[in-house]
Design a protein around this motif. Structure first.
Motif, PDB file in Angstrom:
ATOM      1  N   HIS A  64       0.829  -1.358  -0.025  1.00  0.00           N
ATOM      2  CA  HIS A  64       0.070  -0.003   0.006  1.00  0.00           C
ATOM      3  C   HIS A  64       0.975   1.262   0.025  1.00  0.00           C
ATOM      4  CE1 HIS A  64      -3.408  -2.777   1.006  1.00  0.00           C
ATOM      5  NE2 HIS A  64      -2.466  -3.202   2.039  1.00  0.00           N
ATOM      6  N   SER A  90      -6.287   0.196  -1.310  1.00  0.00           N
ATOM      7  CA  SER A  90      -5.860  -0.680  -2.508  1.00  0.00           C
ATOM      8  C   SER A  90      -4.609  -1.719  -2.311  1.00  0.00           C
ATOM      9  CB  SER A  90      -5.583   0.319  -3.783  1.00  0.00           C
ATOM     10  OG  SER A  90      -4.749   1.352  -3.283  1.00  0.00           O
ATOM     11  N   CYS A  91      -4.492  -2.455  -3.360  1.00  0.00           N
ATOM     12  CA  CYS A  91      -3.152  -3.334  -3.101  1.00  0.00           C
ATOM     13  C   CYS A  91      -2.282  -3.119  -4.360  1.00  0.00           C
ATOM     14  CB  CYS A  91      -3.586  -4.884  -2.888  1.00  0.00           C
ATOM     15  SG  CYS A  91      -4.411  -5.286  -1.484  1.00  0.00           S
ATOM     16  N   ARG A  92      -1.309  -3.157  -4.206  1.00  0.00           N
ATOM     17  CA  ARG A  92      -0.280  -3.250  -5.515  1.00  0.00           C
ATOM     18  C   ARG A  92       0.234  -4.365  -5.482  1.00  0.00           C
ATOM     19  NH1 ARG A  92       5.113   0.804  -5.833  1.00  0.00           N
ATOM     20  NH2 ARG A  92       5.894  -0.796  -4.217  1.00  0.00           N
ATOM     21  N   THR A  98      -2.333  -1.760  -9.420  1.00  0.00           N
ATOM     22  CA  THR A  98      -2.867  -1.490  -8.139  1.00  0.00           C
ATOM     23  C   THR A  98      -4.493  -1.726  -8.104  1.00  0.00           C
ATOM     24  OG1 THR A  98      -1.458   0.216  -7.831  1.00  0.00           O
ATOM     25  CG2 THR A  98      -3.442   0.412  -6.581  1.00  0.00           C
ATOM     26  N   VAL A  99      -4.869  -2.609  -7.401  1.00  0.00           N
ATOM     27  CA  VAL A  99      -6.387  -2.933  -7.375  1.00  0.00           C
ATOM     28  C   VAL A  99      -7.014  -2.714  -6.213  1.00  0.00           C
ATOM     29  CG1 VAL A  99      -5.815  -4.846  -8.865  1.00  0.00           C
ATOM     30  CG2 VAL A  99      -5.688  -5.522  -6.588  1.00  0.00           C
ATOM     31  N   PRO A 100      -8.381  -2.227  -6.434  1.00  0.00           N
ATOM     32  CA  PRO A 100      -9.138  -1.880  -5.196  1.00  0.00           C
ATOM     33  C   PRO A 100      -9.272  -3.522  -4.353  1.00  0.00           C
ATOM     34  CG  PRO A 100     -10.624  -1.896  -7.079  1.00  0.00           C
ATOM     35  CD  PRO A 100      -9.035  -2.163  -7.702  1.00  0.00           C
ATOM     36  N   ASP A 122     -10.734  -8.925  -3.348  1.00  0.00           N
ATOM     37  CA  ASP A 122     -10.461  -8.409  -4.840  1.00  0.00           C
ATOM     38  C   ASP A 122     -11.880  -7.483  -5.143  1.00  0.00           C
ATOM     39  OD1 ASP A 122     -10.081  -7.297  -7.366  1.00  0.00           O
ATOM     40  OD2 ASP A 122      -9.190  -9.179  -7.760  1.00  0.00           O
ATOM     41  N   ARG A 124     -12.514  -5.723  -7.884  1.00  0.00           N
ATOM     42  CA  ARG A 124     -12.693  -5.142  -9.306  1.00  0.00           C
ATOM     43  C   ARG A 124     -13.787  -5.539  -9.925  1.00  0.00           C
ATOM     44  NH1 ARG A 124      -6.602  -7.272 -11.155  1.00  0.00           N
ATOM     45  NH2 ARG A 124      -7.338  -8.843  -9.638  1.00  0.00           N
TER      46      ARG A 124
END
Length: 342
Positions: A64, A90-92, A98-100, A122, A124
């Protein structure tokens, strides 16, 4: 990934490890004292893209990186309250994306000391579903607005002035096209990409006649659109989509400062090829290479990105391609290929 494998395994820890490994959602264990990941289940390794050794050397801040202050506050709350949920982090991933994510955290007691259990969901698909709903609502509202404009065009079609009637006919075709686009957009937001092109046989000159009415100001000599084909060019394609391809290229050219657009084509047993050449200032480096891939990331390029993306996608839908032949201070030339149906 088993935590602290050199330690004697407590039976409670062993039972926890079995449940932890079989969780369907990505899950990690964090040592709050060292601020390091100490375990991750297989789902987390797949989701994040790191292997076990890499992840053991990382802290939550590495995943993050743009939310460090919020991450610190999040962990303080976990340790104070024993449980915490956040739906806007979000996670890198390892590949840089980078995804929510929806993050649920609990403090668990282990033989090696307290650990923070993080379960990652996840988000997305959830965000795409929300976006799809918004798109359907927008398409519905636009369709209603276009219906009102269509009523005005119907009245103008009966006008005694020939030029007004001709303009009304062109406006009617544009409104019908826009209404179909609204319906296709709403459908695509539910089921994915639009259906295959509806092919018919028509002349390139017919498309250019409508294009001229759309992109050139009546009575103005500031812009010229030239049909340079010479002979008649027969196309076997979707008329509306072919019009949209050329419209996006024409608008991009004129918006960039071109004064003249020359369009010509040829056809044979394999299909049709159309060239679009302008006398504008040229495009930035790298556009041609990005046009060759489906995810070319053209948005924001001199304001031309969305138009080029749409044109390229419509060409691919026909089994063809949009290619950049040349560009520079003397102008830009695109080649559109529309293969014959199999």
């Amino acid at each position: 990934m088993v935590e602290d494998a050199n330690l004697t395994v407590d039976p409670v820890d062993e039972a926890f490890d079995v449940l932890f490994a079989t969780l369907l959602d990505p899950a990690v264990l964090i040592d709050p004292a060292r601020d390091r990941f100490v375990a991750a289940n297989p789902a987390a390794l797949r989701f994040l893209g790191y292997d076990e050794a890499e992840l053991r050397e990382m802290s939550p801040a590495d995943i993050h990186p743009h939310e460090l202050s919020r991450i610190d506050a999040f962990f303080r709350d976990i340790l104070r309250e024993g449980r915490k949920t956040a739906d806007d982090l979000s996670c890198r991933l390892r590949d840089g994306r980078t995804v929510p994510a929806l993050i649920r955290a609990d403090v668990v007691r282990r033989a090696a000391g307290p650990r923070v259990l993080i379960v990652i969901r996840d988000q997305r698909d959830h965000q795409l579903a929300r976006l799809g709903g918004a798109v359907r609502q927008l398409a519905h509202d636009l369709k209603n607005a276009l219906s009102t404009a269509q009523l005005v065009c119907d009245r103008l079609a009966a006008h005694e002035d020939d030029k007004v009637r001709l303009a009304a006919e062109s406006m009617t075709r544009s409104l019908e096209r826009a209404t179909r686009l609204c319906a296709e957009t709403a459908q695509a937001s539910r089921t994915g990409p639009a259906s295959a092109p509806e092919r018919e046989r028509f002349l390139l000159a017919d498309v250019l006649e409508e294009l001229e009415v759309t992109v050139l100001d009546p009575g103005s000599t500031a812009r010229r659109l030239v049909d340079a084909s010479g002979d008649a060019v027969i196309l076997d394609a979707d008329f509306d989509q072919t019009y949209r391809i050329l419209l996006n290229l024409a608008r991009n050219a004129f918006d960039a400062g071109a004064r003249e657009l020359r369009i010509w084509g040829r056809h044979d047993s394999t299909g049709a090829t159309i060239w679009v050449r302008d006398d504008g200032p040229g495009l930035p480096d790298g556009i041609g290479a990005r046009l060759q891939t489906e995810k070319h990331g053209l948005a924001g390029v001199m304001g031309t990105g969305l138009g080029l993306s749409i044109a390229a996608e419509l060409c691919r839908g026909h089994g063809g391609a949009l290619e950049l032949e040349k560009t520079g201070p003397e102008g830009t030339c695109f080649r559109v290929t529309l293969p014959a149906p199999a």
